[in-house]
Design a protein around this motif. Structure first.
Motif, PDB file in Angstrom:
ATOM      1  N   LEU A 106     -37.111  10.775  45.194  1.00 46.04           N
ATOM      2  CA  LEU A 106     -35.868  10.627  45.960  1.00 46.04           C
ATOM      3  C   LEU A 106     -35.442   9.171  45.865  1.00 46.04           C
ATOM      4  O   LEU A 106     -36.134   8.278  46.361  1.00 46.04           O
ATOM      5  CB  LEU A 106     -36.102  11.032  47.424  1.00 46.04           C
ATOM      6  N   ASP A 107     -34.319   8.922  45.223  1.00 41.54           N
ATOM      7  CA  ASP A 107     -33.846   7.564  44.972  1.00 41.54           C
ATOM      8  C   ASP A 107     -32.367   7.494  45.335  1.00 41.54           C
ATOM      9  O   ASP A 107     -31.530   8.143  44.703  1.00 41.54           O
ATOM     10  CB  ASP A 107     -34.059   7.208  43.497  1.00 41.54           C
ATOM     11  N   LYS A 108     -32.061   6.689  46.370  1.00 44.44           N
ATOM     12  CA  LYS A 108     -30.671   6.501  46.812  1.00 44.44           C
ATOM     13  C   LYS A 108     -29.955   7.832  47.021  1.00 44.44           C
ATOM     14  O   LYS A 108     -28.868   8.076  46.482  1.00 44.44           O
ATOM     15  CB  LYS A 108     -29.905   5.637  45.806  1.00 44.44           C
ATOM     16  N   GLN A 109     -30.542   8.694  47.798  1.00 49.91           N
ATOM     17  CA  GLN A 109     -29.982   9.992  48.179  1.00 49.91           C
ATOM     18  C   GLN A 109     -29.788  10.929  46.989  1.00 49.91           C
ATOM     19  O   GLN A 109     -28.984  11.858  47.041  1.00 49.91           O
ATOM     20  CB  GLN A 109     -28.655   9.828  48.939  1.00 49.91           C
ATOM     21  N   ARG A 110     -30.549  10.678  45.918  1.00 53.11           N
ATOM     22  CA  ARG A 110     -30.538  11.587  44.768  1.00 53.11           C
ATOM     23  C   ARG A 110     -31.955  12.074  44.534  1.00 53.11           C
ATOM     24  O   ARG A 110     -32.889  11.269  44.470  1.00 53.11           O
ATOM     25  CB  ARG A 110     -30.012  10.894  43.509  1.00 53.11           C
ATOM     26  N   LEU A 111     -32.106  13.381  44.356  1.00 51.82           N
ATOM     27  CA  LEU A 111     -33.414  13.967  44.116  1.00 51.82           C
ATOM     28  C   LEU A 111     -33.577  14.216  42.618  1.00 51.82           C
ATOM     29  O   LEU A 111     -32.711  14.827  41.981  1.00 51.82           O
ATOM     30  CB  LEU A 111     -33.549  15.285  44.889  1.00 51.82           C
ATOM     31  N   TYR A 112     -34.680  13.718  42.046  1.00 53.15           N
ATOM     32  CA  TYR A 112     -34.933  13.814  40.610  1.00 53.15           C
ATOM     33  C   TYR A 112     -36.253  14.532  40.342  1.00 53.15           C
ATOM     34  O   TYR A 112     -37.194  14.445  41.150  1.00 53.15           O
ATOM     35  CB  TYR A 112     -35.086  12.419  39.984  1.00 53.15           C
ATOM     36  N   LEU A 113     -36.344  15.180  39.204  1.00 49.45           N
ATOM     37  CA  LEU A 113     -37.641  15.467  38.625  1.00 49.45           C
ATOM     38  C   LEU A 113     -38.229  14.132  38.162  1.00 49.45           C
ATOM     39  O   LEU A 113     -37.498  13.262  37.670  1.00 49.45           O
ATOM     40  CB  LEU A 113     -37.507  16.407  37.424  1.00 49.45           C
ATOM     41  N   GLN A 114     -39.515  13.956  38.318  1.00 52.75           N
ATOM     42  CA  GLN A 114     -40.153  12.675  37.987  1.00 52.75           C
ATOM     43  C   GLN A 114     -39.783  12.202  36.582  1.00 52.75           C
ATOM     44  O   GLN A 114     -39.433  11.032  36.368  1.00 52.75           O
ATOM     45  CB  GLN A 114     -41.673  12.838  38.098  1.00 52.75           C
ATOM     46  N   ARG A 115     -39.831  13.118  35.618  1.00 51.41           N
ATOM     47  CA  ARG A 115     -39.554  12.748  34.223  1.00 51.41           C
ATOM     48  C   ARG A 115     -38.119  12.257  34.058  1.00 51.41           C
ATOM     49  O   ARG A 115     -37.864  11.282  33.348  1.00 51.41           O
ATOM     50  CB  ARG A 115     -39.820  13.956  33.316  1.00 51.41           C
ATOM     51  N   MET A 116     -37.159  12.926  34.696  1.00 56.39           N
ATOM     52  CA  MET A 116     -35.757  12.518  34.578  1.00 56.39           C
ATOM     53  C   MET A 116     -35.508  11.173  35.254  1.00 56.39           C
ATOM     54  O   MET A 116     -34.718  10.361  34.773  1.00 56.39           O
ATOM     55  CB  MET A 116     -34.838  13.592  35.178  1.00 56.39           C
ATOM     56  N   TRP A 117     -36.203  10.929  36.361  1.00 55.82           N
ATOM     57  CA  TRP A 117     -36.052   9.646  37.049  1.00 55.82           C
ATOM     58  C   TRP A 117     -36.567   8.515  36.163  1.00 55.82           C
ATOM     59  O   TRP A 117     -35.943   7.455  36.043  1.00 55.82           O
ATOM     60  CB  TRP A 117     -36.814   9.681  38.372  1.00 55.82           C
TER      61      TRP A 117
END
Length: 619
Positions: A106-117
């Protein structure tokens, strides 16, 4: 929640993969996490890089496609507000802010799959860290640029500016529409770099996302090389053949690993990547990781075309940094090197990536009188009313609009295909050479938005074959086991490197003097390969092809058929890409409502890349 996700799967709001992913990461007593995981997986499947947490509210769930089910799902998750979602997600062991390894970030109110982040962080970090190189002798660069781009008039020569950007920057991103001279620019740019290298043996590599795009790049640059003033040593350094990005990086079968990576970088000094709009976020991250520190890389593409099939719209996101123009110091440097009166940028530096960009603005194919060019520009700006007015007025000789309002209009489409393919099939029956027939086949092509149905590739290929057979232009065997007929165009659907054939390559079945059917494929070096049917990789008939498969191709006369109702796949970028495949004539088979809604539907790939590029520069 599991029962609701199963219901969403039945309604095709979710895939089986999405529900399985949610069950894997969330326990039955974690309904909020289970819902978030399923939605994130579905968004990843749709090409999005991340899921904004605000999409997990009542109005955003399932992208508004089923409000009643969204209301129920939101209630089962606890009717959480955006702030409550953030707290709930970070309380899970499966989610972190990226400071520890977890499946989700969770980065700046965006949820990512670890790989995509990780991929997005790598790409943003790369473009935020690069800066123009110090120039010891500007006069030498100026002289070489004037040699390959002679001064002409007061108009800004954006091709010359693009070359100057690439010569003085470790990374250059050059975007331009059809006919803006991207290939000519990169040929002269490479020639200038080789001259400036003064005998240094630079390792130059050409690459593209697909085998078809790589072959086109090899062919077009080979042609451009012939007109450049280079000595024999410099010509030998000029690359002759492009490869796919997968081959360049050494992709391993059935594996995410690449042979070349940060620990084993590529052996290259200059890398040119064509059709960069088709490069997805994971591939861009892998490519960046494999670049050696001294390498220059130039990305070419059209930011307005369809984005990659997989996640992200990297080229489009990066090109957003061009809106503020060059930084003041960069602007002054490029003015000195090119002699061009560049428009003033902002008074303060914009995004760092902006200094590595150049947008080619002048089309040498479409002038002010070109209906195709004006229609493309109108679509690109989202002016659906203006585009429909142009189409319905019928005043442009190079654009024909054939409204498809009901079933009675369908035969007009087939008649158009009959007329379009008659010439090359007549040459097949006359026994002309393969090269003549292949050239004639490229004069006309029917493009579709869909794969299936009466307006899709599968249905139209069948109907076109029936129409051509009734007209006596093809002779199909009555034997159901027969695999083809003379004149049948086929498209390869699976790479076959051992044959030198790749996904998207098109050939035509022709009889040899002995009466054997073989498929004849044009190769980048101008020769033709004849492949026996027994060795042919997976393929399909190619009278009709999707707009995606046509990306990067050009046809003298292009026809576009759209379905009779709006579907999510119909976007502004798809329409623009199809229109700009036409060199001299365009036919559009559609209805007003579908055209209007397609133009009003720009492709949206949710990611944090633009914010990362802009915010980093502001910080």
């Amino acid at each position: 929640m599991e029962q609701l996700l199963a219901q969403a799967q039945q309604l095709r709001l979710l895939r089986p993969l999405d529900t399985q992913f949610a069950r894997m990461l969330a326990l039955p007593n974690e309904p909020a996490l289970m819902l978030a995981c399923a939605c994130l997986s579905a968004d990843a499947g749709a090409g999005h890089v991340c899921l904004p947490v605000e999409m997990l509210t009542r109005d955003g769930l399932f992208n508004g496609r089923h409000p009643q089910l969204a209301e129920t799902a939101w209630s089962l998750a606890g009717k959480l507000s955006t702030d409550q979602w953030l707290s709930s997600l970070l309380s899970s062991a499966a989610v972190s802010d990226g400071s520890r390894p977890t499946p989700l970030v969770l980065d700046k109110q965006r949820l990512y799959l670890q790989r995509m982040w990780q991929n997005e962080s790598r790409v943003a970090g790369f473009f935020n860290a690069i800066h123009p190189e110090p120039v010891a002798d500007e006069s030498a660069i100026e002289a070489v640029l004037n040699r390959f781009f002679p001064p002409s008039g007061n108009e800004v020569d954006w091709q010359k500016v693009a070359a100057a950007v690439a010569i003085t920057h470790p990374v250059a991103v050059v975007s331009g529409g059809p006919g803006t001279g991207k290939t000519t620019t990169v040929a002269k740019m490479l020639a200038a770099m080789l001259v400036l290298a003064a005998g240094q043996r630079l390792r130059v590599q050409l690459a593209a996302p697909t085998g078809k795009a790589a072959a086109r790049l090899s062919e077009s640059l080979g042609t451009a090389l012939q007109s450049l003033a280079l000595n024999d040593d410099q010509r030998r350094l000029f690359p002759r053949e492009a490869v796919t990005l997968h081959r360049l990086l050494g992709a391993q079968p059935n594996s995410q690993r690449m042979r070349y990576h940060q620990g084993n970088p590529l052996h290259v000094d200059i890398l040119i990547v064509d059709e960069a709009s088709m490069v997805d976020l994971p591939m861009m991250a892998n490519l960046i990781a494999a670049l050696p520190p001294q390498a220059k890389v130039v990305f070419l593409g059209d930011r307005c075309q369809l984005a990659s099939v997989e996640a992200g719209a990297v080229l489009g996101d990066i090109c957003c940094c061009a809106e503020q123009g060059y930084s003041p110091a960069r602007n002054r440097q490029l003015r000195r090197l090119t002699g061009c009166d560049l428009p003033a940028g902002g008074t303060t530096p914009g995004p760092t990536a902006g200094d590595s960009l150049c947008l080619l603005r002048k089309s040498y194919r479409f002038d002010d009188r070109s209906g195709i060019g004006r229609l493309a520009n109108t679509v690109n700006t989202g002016d659906s009313r203006g585009a429909l007015a142009m189409l319905n007025a019928g005043q442009d000789p190079d654009v024909v609009y054939a409204p498809m309002r009901d079933a009675a209009d369908y035969p007009r489409l087939l008649e158009g295909c009959l007329a379009g393919y008659r010439d090359y099939l007549s040459q097949v029956r006359a026994g002309e050479s393969a090269s003549v027939i292949l050239s004639a086949f490229n004069h006309y092509r029917l493009l579709c938005a869909l794969r299936e149905g009466p307006f899709g590739v599968a249905g139209l290929n069948l109907r076109i074959e029936q129409t051509l057979s009734h007209a006596g232009l093809i002779t199909r065997s009555t034997d159901s086991a027969a695999r083809g007929y003379a004149g049948r165009p086929v498209m390869i659907t699976r790479n076959a490197p051992s044959l030198g054939l790749y996904n998207g390559d098109i050939g035509i079945m022709l009889n040899t003097p002995s009466g054997e059917l073989r498929v004849h494929f044009p190769l980048p070096d101008g020769t033709i390969k004849a492949v026996p049917l027994s060795r042919l990789p997976e393929h399909e008939t190619a009278f009709a092809m999707t707009v995606h498969k046509a990306q990067g191709s050009e046809f003298t006369h292009t026809s576009l058929v759209l379905p009779n109702q709006h579907l999510p796949v119909l976007t502004r970028e798809l329409l623009y890409t199809a229109i700009t495949r036409a060199r001299e004539r365009l036919s559009v088979y559609a209805n007003d409502d579908v055209v209007h809604r397609a133009i009003a539907t720009p492709t949206q790939r949710r990611s944090g890349l633009i914010d990362r590029l802009i915010v980093a520069s502001a910080g």
